[in-house]
Enzyme design. Sequence first.
Site, PDB file in Angstrom:
ATOM      1  N   GLU A 425       0.819  -1.216   0.000  1.00  0.00           N
ATOM      2  CA  GLU A 425       0.000   0.000   0.000  1.00  0.00           C
ATOM      3  C   GLU A 425       0.851   1.264   0.000  1.00  0.00           C
ATOM      4  O   GLU A 425       0.584   2.207   0.749  1.00  0.00           O
ATOM      5  CB  GLU A 425      -0.956   0.002   1.200  1.00  0.00           C
ATOM      6  CG  GLU A 425      -1.929  -1.149   1.168  1.00  0.00           C
ATOM      7  CD  GLU A 425      -2.961  -1.139   2.298  1.00  0.00           C
ATOM      8  OE1 GLU A 425      -2.907  -0.240   3.154  1.00  0.00           O
ATOM      9  OE2 GLU A 425      -3.819  -2.028   2.309  1.00  0.00           O
ATOM     10  N   GLU A 501      -3.916  -9.102   0.393  1.00  0.00           N
ATOM     11  CA  GLU A 501      -4.301  -8.903   1.799  1.00  0.00           C
ATOM     12  C   GLU A 501      -5.820  -8.916   1.844  1.00  0.00           C
ATOM     13  O   GLU A 501      -6.455  -8.163   1.104  1.00  0.00           O
ATOM     14  CB  GLU A 501      -3.736  -7.570   2.288  1.00  0.00           C
ATOM     15  CG  GLU A 501      -3.798  -7.411   3.779  1.00  0.00           C
ATOM     16  CD  GLU A 501      -3.110  -6.121   4.231  1.00  0.00           C
ATOM     17  OE1 GLU A 501      -1.949  -5.874   3.835  1.00  0.00           O
ATOM     18  OE2 GLU A 501      -3.764  -5.363   4.957  1.00  0.00           O
TER      19      GLU A 501
HETATM   20  C1  GAL Z   1      -3.974  -2.714   5.581  1.00  0.00           C
HETATM   21  C2  GAL Z   1      -2.484  -2.628   5.789  1.00  0.00           C
HETATM   22  C3  GAL Z   1      -2.045  -3.476   6.961  1.00  0.00           C
HETATM   23  C4  GAL Z   1      -2.933  -3.229   8.124  1.00  0.00           C
HETATM   24  C5  GAL Z   1      -4.342  -3.565   7.747  1.00  0.00           C
HETATM   25  C6  GAL Z   1      -5.344  -3.479   8.879  1.00  0.00           C
HETATM   26  O1  GAL Z   1      -4.457  -1.656   4.827  1.00  0.00           O
HETATM   27  O2  GAL Z   1      -1.824  -3.061   4.654  1.00  0.00           O
HETATM   28  O3  GAL Z   1      -0.727  -3.168   7.291  1.00  0.00           O
HETATM   29  O4  GAL Z   1      -2.817  -1.891   8.486  1.00  0.00           O
HETATM   30  O5  GAL Z   1      -4.739  -2.663   6.739  1.00  0.00           O
HETATM   31  O6  GAL Z   1      -6.637  -3.775   8.417  1.00  0.00           O
END
Ligand code: GAL
Length: 811
Positions: A425, A501
Amino acid sequence: MNKHYFPRIAMMVMTGVIAVSLNAERHTTTLNEGWQFTKGVHSADTQWQNVRIPHDWAIYGPFDRNNDLQVVAVEQNGETEKTEKTGRTGGLPFIGKGSYRTVIDVPDTTGRTFTLVFDGAMSNAHVKVNGKELAYWPYGYNSFYVDITDAVHPGKNDVEVDLENFERASRWYPGAGLYRNVHLVNTDKVHIPVWGTYVTTPKVTKDYASVRLEVKIAGLNDGQKAMVATEILSPAGDVVAKNSSEFVYHGQKDFQNFLVNRPELWSPKSPKLYTARTTVSVDGKVVDSYDTRFGIRSIEYVPEKGFFLNGELTKFRGVCNHHDLGPLGAAVNRSALRHQIELLKDMGVNAIRTSHNMPAPELVELCDEMGVMLMIEPFDDWSFRPKSPNGYGSYFNGWAERDITNMVEHYRNSPSVLMWSIGNEVPSQWGPGGVKELTMLQDLVHKLDPTRPVTCGMDQIRAVLDNGFAAALDIPGFNYKPQFYEEAYEKLPQKLILGSETASTVSSRGVYHFPIEFKEHNHVTHPDHQSSSYDNESCIWSNTPDIDFAMDDDKDYVIGQFVWTGFDYLGEPSPYDTDAWPNHSSVFGIIDLASLPKDRYYLYRSKWNEESPTLHILPHWNWKGREGKVTPIFVYTSYPKAELFINGKSQGVREKNDSTYQNRYRLMWNETVYEPGEVKVVAYDDKGNAVAEESIKTAGKPHHLVVTPNRESLKADGDDLVYFTVQVADKNDNIVPTDDRLVKFKVDGAGAFEATANGDPTCLLPFQNPEMKLFSGAATAIARSGKTPGTLRFRVTAKGVAPAEVEIPVR
Ligand code: GAL
């Protein structure tokens, strides 16, 4: 580390002084003992504390809101106004300076080369030998090495490492200090340098595999000759191929080819490992011996069709993990990592993403050995508008190339590594020059390792579909937003999508809130500062697991997912991050900070573990005060349907169906009413045969403590850990799921108490005191083996209940 050095003769290690013997052609020793540490800037009056490496100076606390209080707007979470953020990095005192020192005793240095290898030092490490600074490495997660040959002399040599962690340099708990191992490598002047080999398997079939070994040799003069001989050892240790050749050095690398017949292929189910044992000789004398561990497997990413491992369609059933080990902090420990992997594998996990930094070498080694695929990811920021203003963004331009090089050279021989990610991100995805930065990193990875693809976790889906960023990657990886996968697939040239993710569902183990509503993309908070274990809550950017399952099931082009996260971690206590102290650890984990599975574990297990069935009932059934109230019951199961009974009375049959995402993957009885007694579920197969049953009972008065260890025996190496789950039961052995009494631990015999946790994200009790409050009826105590064989005795006591004791042999 993929290279496995094999000592030829033993090295003497004394407390405070490390004696190096010179008869071996190569000798590696891990410098665990004999270190001293001090926090802050040291002077002549400093009182140094004796410590053992790996050491995390901040995990000892105390927790404090002011340790990491920030007044910020977290842009990444869609915030526009500044608010007080608490516990974002764990509420622990990791910010500031600290120093470590030790003495190495080197009897004779003639013709030898000495190298210090740091698996990771948090952070901004300055390495000094005999007062002379020899290296600086800012990024705390990366491994680096320093040739100290010119600075050492026969006799005692001082080694000092000074470190400094800045505030607002991380979005999670980074740990502090020499939290990973430090090794001293002693070789002949002519030797294979650190990470100096590269094994590839250009052709893999069932009948044969072609293996190519590339070798760097340091210390040769131009035109000088060396004999390089390599044996390929099978997983059983038999020589299955060998080759030797004379190498004439002109600054280039040497290489050798091998044919391995009927190769035993590496896969998560069968993680077979080979070794290339290379010997270098000059003028007839062996000067170096070097082992490179590798695997033989083929990987193909086929557009529209998916990812194939050894020709077999394979979806990533992955989790993202941060590096901390809960109550052990960032200090790496192999058996703690092994425990994590065992839990994850039983859930059906086949992959881990090392979010968002280089892993400890022990994790990579264990994934090679235990069969877990890895996506290694180095960065959370590039140069543009870093999320953490004092974090990696400030170093990116000067260091990214060196950091990527070390990462890829370190891990490219590991068969478990299936993909590299170049970032998470990163705001550069929408900023100026983002595609240039991407291309620079991706090209560098390709140059160092042409065998694996590159991805990047992207969350700004609109921007990256539009500006060429997503199209420039080998594999586009999306963080969340599965509702856009189809559009991305249509627009992008790769015709493959990775859920880099997913989910970010929030839940606290054993805590349930009523009534239940599926609140996707919604910051739900409760007065108890916990999130519901009905797995119905997420954050504004995230979702519950069911839609991600559907993507995997329905779309061939989706190559799988990495769930945020496998384990809870210190820091990022969303949705309790805005003036919500004492929350200071995450509730995203499928498994909590005490390594205890939440209900969600069984939801994933029901989908992902294809070998052993799952049948799990939630919530618990101890609801004094809820008599007569609607208390829904969910069953997470691999079976297609089931019938539920409360005190023998049928509540009806539920069958998985396509009406909603949840109904596809969960069996839900939303109208059940609480009455104390027994809840029983009977599972049916497709044909309607009753094939399994499970039940839970309302527990009576707490009566005695129950201890469940995760191991039957320990190694007497001073480093092996056993995790004890501590619970309370009634007189009929029913676990009391709501008990929250204080329990006290005592460890004696062949080991010592190490740490404890209960998984409560609001708990401020120190991890290192041998006592803990139970949370939702459970806590974990960890004990460490000593170096002398014997019996480790663990005893737990608490007011009002009978104690419990367990003995573990230490061999
Ligand atoms: C994502 C990020 C992670 C963590 C996660 C929590 O956007 O890549 O590091 O912050 O959200 O939901």
